[in-house]
Enzyme design. Structure first.
Site, PDB file in Angstrom:
ATOM      1  CD1 TRP A  81      -1.716  -2.395   1.665  1.00  0.00           C
ATOM      2  CD2 TRP A  81      -3.196  -1.172   0.514  1.00  0.00           C
ATOM      3  NE1 TRP A  81      -2.804  -3.205   1.401  1.00  0.00           N
ATOM      4  CE2 TRP A  81      -3.736  -2.473   0.704  1.00  0.00           C
ATOM      5  CE3 TRP A  81      -3.966  -0.231  -0.168  1.00  0.00           C
ATOM      6  CZ2 TRP A  81      -4.992  -2.864   0.220  1.00  0.00           C
ATOM      7  CZ3 TRP A  81      -5.224  -0.610  -0.642  1.00  0.00           C
ATOM      8  CH2 TRP A  81      -5.710  -1.905  -0.450  1.00  0.00           C
ATOM      9  CE  LYS A 113      -9.309   1.660  -0.025  1.00  0.00           C
ATOM     10  NZ  LYS A 113      -9.472   2.465   1.221  1.00  0.00           N
ATOM     11  CG  ASP A 327     -34.370   4.823  -7.339  1.00  0.00           C
ATOM     12  OD1 ASP A 327     -35.406   4.619  -6.688  1.00  0.00           O
ATOM     13  OD2 ASP A 327     -33.512   5.668  -7.021  1.00  0.00           O
ATOM     14  CD  GLU A 381     -39.224   5.190  -7.458  1.00  0.00           C
ATOM     15  OE1 GLU A 381     -39.544   5.005  -6.279  1.00  0.00           O
ATOM     16  OE2 GLU A 381     -38.189   5.785  -7.784  1.00  0.00           O
TER      17      GLU A 381
END
Length: 675
Positions: A81, A113, A327, A381
């Protein structure tokens, strides 16, 4: 200017034809820009094949779009890391960054990451296009994960197509599908819940909370990683297996897709990904969603459209989903997200408060999805009633196949809360349920997850209240429970029989799941009490819950067998406010409802065609927990009446209080051959 069918079918839209034409042309112009007017949207929406992490012949390639970045470094298990030049990305054109690795530099399962630097700052980020994100159970930190198993999932049913049929949708949440006080898994869903759905008569599963979201209590609506399956439920291959098995059993699987907003999180989400506030989202006053504590996408940016359209294609391609329930469409349509508006006038749909860029995206998304899968289902929706939401794009619409009939469950809740059922107006009830736009397909439902979220109750719990805790055993007679069960069955039968073109039910509501839905949070001591499903209630034959589940299955079998929702027209045969009786015909079925709480009627007459009739479904049947007051084997003969004013055929029936009956005419050689 082209006159669209949307306007031809609704004269009230004529004053707004210019606006309908403008939104159509704007979407077409944006499509030409994105595709160069030479290729299809399906060829443009392939960002997931370029961006993100990919195994290639030479090793691995990882690309991300971060136009404000001054540097990007890969950090993870493989380099402790630490930020080192060996793991630095190379800048390409248009804000794209790339790193190429040897095969043995990273491995399946490694966590990683991005460390992104920008002028005067830096931050750890999860790649925007990553397909696998996991959370450490101890630290609760999310990380991207290399996902490239030695043996990839092999599809058993790679070419499933949705049969031509009305969708009966089972809205399901994998995490809360377990009885235990924890998050359920995909494997458990396959083993325990999927067989229930298959047996129940539903032909479509709508999976909620598929995309990765940091906060479980958001119900999946605060998405952080749009291309990643939420790892709290299982692996990508397990989701593929779930969909594969559903397809094998003839069920379509659609996904609750959240493109209306995104979570505010920075380390886990897209917020300030490259150090700017405006990479994916609006800046200024339009950045924050005032009601959802989330961020609003900037649909005017081509890169954002590339990201979202590619996301649509990704789920269809990689996981073989059969469509989407979009949605928050209302929130996307309006600059003020449609908040605090009652939309009582057509002018409110075309008053300049519309987000034209979002509307263009919606049109392009629907066009893309149906280019890839002509049989795909898209559902909006949408609560405002925007004309054309579920009309074809070429007709001037937004291109959805269906819109949710969101007013129906709200209406049921309203009258149950505010009006004693002895005062219900059956005429108002009938017309409220059939009130739909003729040129748009709708999905009807009595309740979904929305009606049971914390602060509210399931339909059956609202009807029974505390009696649900003490009087659900078969050997415990109780008038409150009897009333609730009778109305629960009638409400669902009347809803599906008047539904536009499809029907939806939330997981467990078919058997009257009690109480409400509430995910673990600080306010409830992180309890899973209400974030699970008590299937044992339906399975226990000594309790009354299974009566409601049995009725739901019989109701679906009947409506499916007779293709009732394929018949557009509903014909009112009889309505009587004082009696609280309403009867109507749809297809070859006659539906009769007596909502009177006190009176049963002998020889109750209503006009119908000549012939003889049988009962196909009775809400008061003993097998559904009713009183069994009707002889279901009896054949009913129409009566010919000539009163010199009007000649009619009538059917005379016995209908008990709080009962719904479904009749069908028995075929005979002649209307006079009643033997």
């Amino acid at each position: 200017m082209k006159t669209f069918n949307l306007v031809k079918n609704d004269a009230w839209l004529e004053p707004y034809e210019k606006f309908i034409s403008q939104r159509y042309l704007k979407a077409k112009q944006k499509e030409d820009i994105l595709t160069g007017a030479k290729k299809e949207l399906a060829d443009f929406a392939t960002g997931y094949l370029y961006f993100g992490l990919h195994k290639v012949i030479e090793g691995w390639t990882l690309r991300e779009w971060a136009p404000n970045a001054t540097g990007i470094f890969l950090i993870g298990d493989f380099n402790n890391w630490e930020k080192t030049n060996e793991w630095a990305f190379t800048p390409k054109d248009n804000g794209v960054w790339e790193i190429n690795l040897k095969t043995d530099q990273i491995h399946h399962g490694d966590l990683f990451k991005l460390l992104i630097t920008w002028k005067n700052g830096q931050g750890e980020r999860i790649p925007a296009w990553i397909k696998r994100v996991v959370q450490d159970p101890q630290t609760l930190i999310f990380s991207a994960q290399v996902w490239h198993p030695e043996i990839p999932y092999e599809w058993k049913n790679p070419h499933f197509t949705i049969p031509s049929r009305s969708p009966f949708i089972y809205e399901a949440h994998i995490g809360m599908a377990t009885e235990d006080y924890r998050v359920g898994t995909i494997k458990e869903f396959i083993q325990h819940t999927l067989p229930r759905i298959i047996k129940s008569g539903y032909n479509t599963i709508q999976l909620m909370a598929v995309q990765e979201h940091p906060y479980y209590g958001s119900f999946g609506y605060h998405v952080s990683s749009f291309f990643a399956v939420s790892s709290r439920f299982g692996t990508p291959d397990e989701l593929k297996e779930l969909i594969d098995i559903a397809h094998q059993n003839g069920l379509a699987v659609i996904m609750d897709l959240v493109h209306s907003h995104a979570v505010k999180n920075e380390i886990e989400g897209l917020n300030r990904f490259d150090g700017t506030l405006y990479q994916y989202f609006h800046s200024g006053s339009r950045r924050n969603h005032p009601a959802w504590d989330s961020l609003c996408f900037n649909y005017s940016k081509n890169e954002v459209l590339h990201f979202l359209l590619s996301n649509c294609k990704f789920w269809l391609d990689e996981y073989k989903f059969d469509g989407f329930r979009f949605d928050g469409v209302t929130s996307m349509l309006y600059l003020d997200h449609g908040l605090s508006k009652n939309f009582t006038d057509y002018q409110m749909y075309f008053d300049g408060n519309q987000d034209d860029d979002a509307i263009s995206y919606i049109i392009l998304a629907n066009k893309l999805i149906h280019q890839i899968r002509p049989d795909a289902i898209t559902i909006a929706e949408e609560v405002s009633g925007m004309p054309g939401t579920a009309s074809p794009i070429e007709d001037g619409g937004l291109g959805f196949d269906y819109r949710l009939s969101m007013g129906t469950p709200d209406y049921w809740i309203k009258i149950i809360k505010e009006i004693p059922d002895e005062e219900w107006d059956v005429s108002e009830l009938y017309y409220e349920l059939i009130k739909k736009r003729n040129d748009e397909k709708t999905i009807g439902y009595a309740e979904s997850h929305d009606q049971a979220l914390v602060g509210d109750k399931t339909l059956v719990f609202r009807l029974m209240d505390k009696e649900i805790y003490f009087n659900m055993a078969k050997n415990q007679p109780n008038l409150v429970v009897d009333r609730a069960m009778a109305l629960h069955k009638m409400i669902r039968l009347m809803t599906i029989s008047t539904a536009g073109n499809g029907y939806l039910n939330f997981m467990g509501n078919e058997f009257g799941h009690p109480e409400w839905i509430d995910f673990p949070r600080a306010g409830n001591n992180w309890s899973y009490q209400h974030a699970r499903r008590q299937w044992n209630l339906a399975d226990n034959t000594e309790l009354k819950y299974h009566f409601l589940g049995d009725f739901d299955k019989a109701m679906l079998e009947l409506i499916s067998k007779h293709q009732t929702l394929e018949h557009k027209e509903i014909y009112l045969l009889h309505e009587n406010k004082p009696d609280k009786v309403v009867a109507f015909k749809r297809g070859d079925l006659i539906f009769v409802f007596n909502f009177n709480p006190n009176r049963s009627f002998q020889d109750y007459a209503f006009k119908t065609d000549a012939g003889k009739y049988s009962i196909l479904l009775n809400t008061d049947s003993l097998r559904f927990g009713g009183y069994g007051l009707v002889d279901e084997q009896m054949v009913y003969y129409s009566t010919f009446i000539d009163n010199k004013i009007m000649i009619k055929n009538y059917l005379k029936i016995y209908i008990p209080s709080r009962t719904g009956l479904v009749f069908k005419r028995i075929p005979s050689k002649s209307v006079y051959d009643l033997e």
